[in-house]
Design a protein around this motif. Structure first.
Motif: not given
Lengths: 81, 200
Positions: A12, A44, A47, A51-52, A55, A58-59, A63, B28-29, B32, B36, B156, B159-161, B163, B181, B184-185, B188
């Motif tokens: 990671d 990884m 993954t 994940l992105r 998102a 979802a965006e 609405i 929208r951004r 969701a 969560r 997650l 940080r992961g979605q 940013d 950290r 997050l690890h 993932r």
């Protein structure tokens, strides 16, 4: 010698670009020789991109809640709340 | 100025001017993810949706006072987390997230000399478009995220979605950078394991 387990713990940080030059080199060297870790590192990466992508979906989603929020906001403004 | 930053500045000024289109983009951004994160704190989806809605109203009311000391997303999630924690206290829930994250399960994947017991699979066709059991793979990813322990899920998402900066995530959730950290690890890795079960 870096083991596969060691590498998995650092994967990671490696992908986040957080490791120094020496650690990065050790990982690259291990990856060049180890099919299992190469596959793991690819997993990884995938993954993360899924994940992105999740998102992003979802965006582009619904609405429906927006009007309720805007109505509550304007109502609050009118009543001075 | 990078395109994204310039775009963000336009969205921010649109939001301050009360433009619906700007609000729609920001909603929208983040919405969701907000639900969560709030449900990670409140352990309840319906309450989380209420808190997200209250947060949006607060954002619209106070956007004029946003000074840009954090990112807009960081500011929004800070409001959300404060509101969720207040609600949690009111409902008699523990406000602190359980940050324990045990890596030992994953360590079973290795033998005594630290080598893979079984070669990881090749994920040749793991694309967002792939259909598994009639659903797109991204729906499975969504379920896997929702199934994570609350602290891992919150980290997650932020940080992961979304940013957010590491410091922002730590401040919002009230955890240390080391904790973040590890969480997050672990998150993932769990997600990877869920995807691996779907099949390479």
């Amino acid at each position: 010698m870096l083991t596969c387990r060691d590498l998995s713990h650092q994967a990671d940080a490696f992908l986040d670009g957080e490791l120094g030059l020496w650690k990065r080199l050790r990982i690259r060297l291990h990856l060049s020789m180890c099919e299992g870790c190469s596959r793991f590192m690819d997993q990884m990466r995938t993954t993360r991109s899924l994940l992105r992508a999740e998102a992003d979906v979802a965006e582009s989603g619904e609405i429906a809640g927006i009007d309720t929020i805007l109505a509550a906001f304007h109502e609050g403004k009118q009543s001075g709340g | 100025m990078p395109a994204r930053t310039e775009h963000d500045a336009q969205v921010l000024s649109g939001l301050i001017e009360g433009k619906r289109e700007a609000f729609e983009i920001v909603y929208r951004r983040h919405n969701a993810s907000m639900v969560r994160v709030a449900s990670a704190i409140l352990r309840n989806r319906a309450s989380a949706e209420e808190i997200a809605q209250e947060t949006w109203i607060a954002v619209l009311r106070n956007i004029g006072g946003f000074e840009g000391r954090s990112s807009l997303a960081g500011w929004i999630f800070t409001i959300l987390s404060n509101k969720a924690k207040t609600r949690a206290k009111r409902d008699g829930l523990s406000v602190s997230l359980d940050t324990s994250a045990d890596d030992s399960t994953f360590d079973d994947a290795f033998d005594g000399r630290g080598r893979w017991r079984d070669m990881p699979e090749l994920w040749d066709e793991m694309t967002p478009e792939r259909i598994v059991d009639g659903r797109q793979i991204l729906a499975c990813v969504g379920d896997a995220i929702d199934g994570l322990p609350p602290a891992q899920r919150a980290v997650l998402v932020l940080r992961g979605q979304q940013d957010l900066d590491a410091e922002e995530v730590c401040a919002i959730l009230g955890i240390t950078e080391g904790n973040m950290r590890v969480l997050l690890h672990r998150a993932r890795l769990s997600l990877r394991q869920s995807l691996d079960r779907i099949g390479g």
